[in-house]
Scaffold this active site. Sequence first.
Site, PDB file in Angstrom:
ATOM      1  N   GLY A 300      33.183  46.299  36.565  1.00  0.00           N
ATOM      2  CA  GLY A 300      33.408  44.868  36.694  1.00  0.00           C
ATOM      3  C   GLY A 300      34.579  44.364  35.862  1.00  0.00           C
ATOM      4  N   SER A 301      34.442  43.157  35.354  1.00  0.00           N
ATOM      5  CA  SER A 301      35.566  42.476  34.702  1.00  0.00           C
ATOM      6  C   SER A 301      35.972  43.090  33.373  1.00  0.00           C
ATOM      7  CB  SER A 301      35.231  40.988  34.504  1.00  0.00           C
ATOM      8  OG  SER A 301      35.151  40.340  35.761  1.00  0.00           O
ATOM      9  N   THR A 302      35.199  44.020  32.837  1.00  0.00           N
ATOM     10  CA  THR A 302      35.678  44.725  31.638  1.00  0.00           C
ATOM     11  C   THR A 302      36.992  45.445  31.951  1.00  0.00           C
ATOM     12  OG1 THR A 302      34.328  46.674  32.150  1.00  0.00           O
ATOM     13  CG2 THR A 302      33.378  45.034  30.674  1.00  0.00           C
ATOM     14  N   LYS A 304      39.417  44.256  33.468  1.00  0.00           N
ATOM     15  CA  LYS A 304      40.536  43.330  33.331  1.00  0.00           C
ATOM     16  C   LYS A 304      41.259  43.531  32.002  1.00  0.00           C
ATOM     17  CE  LYS A 304      38.434  39.896  36.366  1.00  0.00           C
ATOM     18  NZ  LYS A 304      37.676  38.634  36.467  1.00  0.00           N
TER      19      LYS A 304
END
Length: 578
Positions: A300-302, A304
Site C-alpha cells: 500500500g501507501s508505505t 510512496k
Amino acid sequence: MTKLRTILSGLRPAGNAADGRGRTQFEFEGVRKAQGAQAKNRIIIAIACFGVFYAVIGGRLVQYGLRSPETVSSIARADQLLISRPDLLDRNGEVLATDIRTVSLFAEPNKIVDPDEAVELLATVLPDLDMRGIHRKLSSNSRFQWLRRQLTPKQQSQILSLGIPGIGFRPETRRFYPGGPTASHVVGHVNIDNKGIAGMEKYVDGQGLGDLAAAGLTVNEDMKPVRLSLDLRVQHVLRDELAAAMDRYKAIAAAGVVLNVHTGEVIGMSSLPDYDPNNPVEALQKDRLNRMSAGTYEMGSTFKAFTTAMALDSGLVKMSDSFDARGSIRIGGFTIRDFHGKNRVLSVPEIFIYSSNIGTARMADLVGIDGHREFLTRLGLLTRMETELPEVAMPHQPSEWKKINSITISFGHGVSTTPLQTAVAAAALMNGGKLIEPTFLPRTAEAADKVAVQVIKPSTSDGMRYLMEMNVAKGSGRRAEVEGFHVGGKTGTAEKVVNGRYSSAVRFNAFLSAFPIDNPDYVVLVVIDEPKPEEGQHSATAGLNAAPTVSAIIGRSAGFLGVKPRFGNDMQAMSLSY
C-alpha cells in the site's frame, strides 16, 4: 566221589601247582595298571573338552565384541540419540532454546512374553497410547520398536515399577523453549530427533551441526551457545502489542519488526497467530505462516516513501516542486483517484503528507518505467532477501512492466513483497542511504559498513526523514507519536484482492516508522491483516490501527533500546531548507 574229584581237577589252571598263586597276583596288577591308565586318559580328555568349550565361549565373546552394532531401520544409531544442540540466547544472554535430558521407551518384541498383558500395563501409565498400534508392534518379529519418545521422569519410574520383560529406555535429548511462543518464528523448532527444521534452529544445522551430528562428533559435548540479535524484552513487548491489536481491531493476523538501521540487526520480530515450539505440530496450521519474511503482500501507501525517494534521488524532482493532483488519472481502462483528495496542485511534502495517489503517480511517470524498476531493485524490494532465516519468500512483480504497472506500483499496488524487506529498504532511507541486509545474529556497526551498499544519496535520506517527521506531525501518522521520542512514519492502507477484484472492505494495513526521526536508530514496521473498524468509526485505515500500535511498541521498548526521551528545547523539529 571219584567222579567229583575228576571234574574239580579239570577246573584247575594248567601249569605247575607250586607257582599258581604268583601268576594270579601278576594278572590282578596288570588289570590295575590298565584301569589307571584308562582313568588318566579320561581325565585328560575331560580337561581338553572343558578347554575347548571355554575357548569357544571366549572366541564368541571376542567375536561379538568386534562386531558392528546391528542396523535397525526404525532407529538411529545409539550415539546419535545423545547429540546435543547449542543453546540459543538473545543478545543479553537470556536463554531462548536449550537441551534437556530425557528418555524414550522402546520394546524388544522377541522378548515380550505376553503382548496383551504388556499393553494393558503400559496403558495404566500412558493412557493415550495407540493400543492397537502398540499391540501390533509388540506382536511383531522385530528386535526393536519405539513405543513413546521423550518420557517424563515420573513416567519412566512408573513403567520401571511394572517390571515388563522386553521393555527398556534409551537416553535422548529434548529441545526446550523457555519463552514458549514469544519468538517462535525466529527461533524455529526441531523435530523428534532434535534436528532443526525451521527458523534459526535450521540455520544452526546448516552451519555444519547437521554434518557433525551424522558423524556422531557432538555426543555429550557442551557446545558454545549461539547468540541472536533479538532482545527478549523488546520481543515480548512487540508480541504483546500485536496480540492486543489483533484483539482490539478483530484482525485475522498481525506482524511487526524492530530493526537497527545502522547494523541491520533484527531486535524483535513477531507474526501472529504464532505457535509454541515446544509443541511444533501447531506450526503446520495454515494461519501460522511467518508473515514478516515468508509472506508477500502489497504494502500500500508505505511504497510512496520509496517512490518519493526515487523521484528526489533522480534529480528530476525537488522538494519545492509541485504536481497537479486535481481530478483523476485515466490509464489502461483504470481510474486513479485520491482517497481523500485535495483536488488542487500539491507540493512534494503535501503529496507525501496527504498520501496522494495522483501526485505520487505523476512523480513515478516523470522518472519512467525503467528507472522505477531499477530503483526498487536497487533497494532490494524485487529480489529475494538474503538473511539467516530460512523462511524467506520471493517478491512478486509483473513479468513485463508497462506504464499502468509503474503507476499503480508507485502507490503500493501491483508488487508484492515481504514486510521485513520493506523495513530493510526503509532503513536505507533513514540511515544516510545505505542498504544493509538484515541479520538475526549480532553485528557491529563496523561490520555492517563492510557489507553496506550506498543506494541513495545522503541528501535524499535527509529529505525522507523530514517527510516522515512531517507526516506524523501533520498527516495520517499522528497517532504514532510518542511524547519524548520524536517518531516519523508513513501509513499504508492496501485493499486486498477478493474474487479477482480489489475490495475496499478488506484491507491490509501497515505503518512504517523510524525514531528518533532527526537521527534514527530504529525502524519499526507493523502490519495488521483485515482489521475491523472500532465502535464509532466508519473505516479501519492504517492511521487508526497500525499507527497507534507502533506508538505503543515504541513507548514500551524505547527504554530497553537505550533511546532516551527528550523534552522541551532538546526536541526541536528538524529544519530543512527546500
